[in-house]
Design an enzyme around this catalytic site. Structure first.
Site, short mmCIF file in Angstrom:
data_model
loop_
_atom_site.label_atom_id
_atom_site.label_comp_id
_atom_site.label_asym_id
_atom_site.label_seq_id
_atom_site.Cartn_x
_atom_site.Cartn_y
_atom_site.Cartn_z
N PRO A 25 0.78 -1.23 0.00
CA PRO A 25 0.00 0.00 0.00
C PRO A 25 0.82 1.29 0.00
CG PRO A 25 -0.15 -1.12 2.11
CD PRO A 25 0.49 -2.07 1.16
N ASN A 26 0.32 2.23 -0.76
CA ASN A 26 0.85 3.60 -0.85
C ASN A 26 2.15 3.72 -1.63
OD1 ASN A 26 -1.27 4.78 0.78
ND2 ASN A 26 -0.34 3.72 2.50
N ARG A 65 4.85 10.96 -1.61
CA ARG A 65 4.76 10.74 -0.17
C ARG A 65 6.14 10.86 0.49
NH1 ARG A 65 4.60 4.33 1.19
NH2 ARG A 65 4.04 5.14 3.23
N TYR A 89 11.43 8.29 1.52
CA TYR A 89 11.35 7.41 0.36
C TYR A 89 12.02 7.97 -0.91
CZ TYR A 89 7.90 5.41 3.51
OH TYR A 89 7.27 4.88 4.62
N ASN A 142 8.16 -5.57 -1.10
CA ASN A 142 8.05 -4.46 -0.16
C ASN A 142 6.57 -4.44 0.25
OD1 ASN A 142 7.91 -2.16 1.32
ND2 ASN A 142 8.96 -0.85 -0.18
N ALA A 167 3.19 -1.04 4.74
CA ALA A 167 2.62 -1.07 6.09
C ALA A 167 2.18 -2.47 6.52
CB ALA A 167 1.45 -0.10 6.19
N ASP A 195 1.80 -15.74 5.92
CA ASP A 195 1.46 -17.14 5.63
C ASP A 195 1.54 -17.43 4.14
OD1 ASP A 195 1.08 -17.54 8.32
OD2 ASP A 195 -1.12 -17.62 8.25
N GLU A 203 12.97 -9.49 1.29
CA GLU A 203 12.15 -8.44 1.89
C GLU A 203 12.85 -7.11 1.67
OE1 GLU A 203 11.47 -8.92 6.11
OE2 GLU A 203 10.63 -6.89 6.29
N HIS A 207 12.73 -2.74 2.04
CA HIS A 207 12.16 -1.46 2.49
C HIS A 207 13.05 -0.33 2.00
CE1 HIS A 207 9.34 -3.64 4.91
NE2 HIS A 207 10.35 -4.37 5.37
N ARG A 265 12.99 4.31 12.61
CA ARG A 265 11.73 5.05 12.60
C ARG A 265 10.86 4.70 13.80
NH1 ARG A 265 9.21 4.66 6.77
NH2 ARG A 265 7.98 6.37 7.65
C1 DQA Z 1 8.25 0.85 3.82
C2 DQA Z 1 8.31 1.01 5.34
C3 DQA Z 1 6.95 0.78 5.98
O1 DQA Z 1 7.04 0.94 7.39
C4 DQA Z 1 5.94 1.78 5.45
O2 DQA Z 1 4.66 1.53 5.99
C5 DQA Z 1 5.91 1.83 3.97
C6 DQA Z 1 7.15 1.70 3.21
C7 DQA Z 1 9.57 1.23 3.13
O3 DQA Z 1 9.71 0.91 1.96
O4 DQA Z 1 10.43 1.86 3.74
O5 DQA Z 1 4.86 2.07 3.37
O6 DQA Z 1 7.99 -0.53 3.54
#
Ligand code: DQA
Length: 149
Positions: free
Chosen positions: A11-12, A19, A24, A75, A78, A88, A99, A101, A108
């Site tokens: 998301p986002n 954002r 980011y 990624n 949230a 799962d 994984e 980020h 943070r």
């Molecule tokens: C994120 C870190 C997460 O905590 C956050 O909710 C995101 C982006 C990152 O890429 O740093 O949406 O996954």
């Protein structure tokens, strides 16, 4: 035949560039996709990109990926910190998963320090911005090549 990987974004992340640039960076989601596709092409790996703001859709994407892809970069945004369902689904993938980020989640807010998915992935990259995606692609390719030796 080229290895096939999927890069899944939660998301986002579709609003990258708009954002919290301090976390980011200024790269847009579209630019990120192009950057990843370029690198993947250079090193001979087929890459597909997915993004959803919906938890269940991400679960479906992860489930479908089992039959189609050799490896995954995720990624989960949230949902990293909240989703047992995504954890799962990842656990059922049974192939290399990275994984990712963009930000350093450990620098943070405390609620971001816990990742529910770290326990079911191969490895992780965080805090290196968009460059992290490139490192993840290279590293996944190396992992897959080593597996096929
Ligand atoms: C994120 C870190 C997460 O905590 C956050 O909710 C995101 C982006 C990152 O890429 O740093 O949406 O996954």
């Amino acid at each position: 035949m080229n290895n096939k990987i999927i890069i899944i974004n939660g998301p986002n992340l579709n609003l990258l560039g708009e954002r919290e640039q301090s976390q980011y960076g200024s790269i847009t989601f579209d630019q990120l996709k192009k950057k990843c596709s370029k690198k993947a092409g250079e090193i001979g790996i087929d890459v597909e990109f997915a993004q959803s703001n919906v938890e269940g859709e991400l679960v479906n994407i992860i489930q479908d990926a089992r039959k189609k892809f050799d490896g995954m970069i995720i990624n989960a945004a949230a949902f990293t910190h909240t989703s047992v369902a995504i954890r799962d689904a990842l656990d059922l993938f049974k192939k290399p998963i990275i994984e990712l980020h963009l930000s350093n989640i450990y620098k943070r807010e405390e609620f971001r320090h816990k990742s529910l998915i770290s326990g079911v992935v191969t490895g992780g990259i965080f805090g290196l911005g968009a460059e992290g995606y490139i490192l993840a692609i290279i590293s996944l390719q190396k992992t897959l090549q080593n597996e096929n030796r």
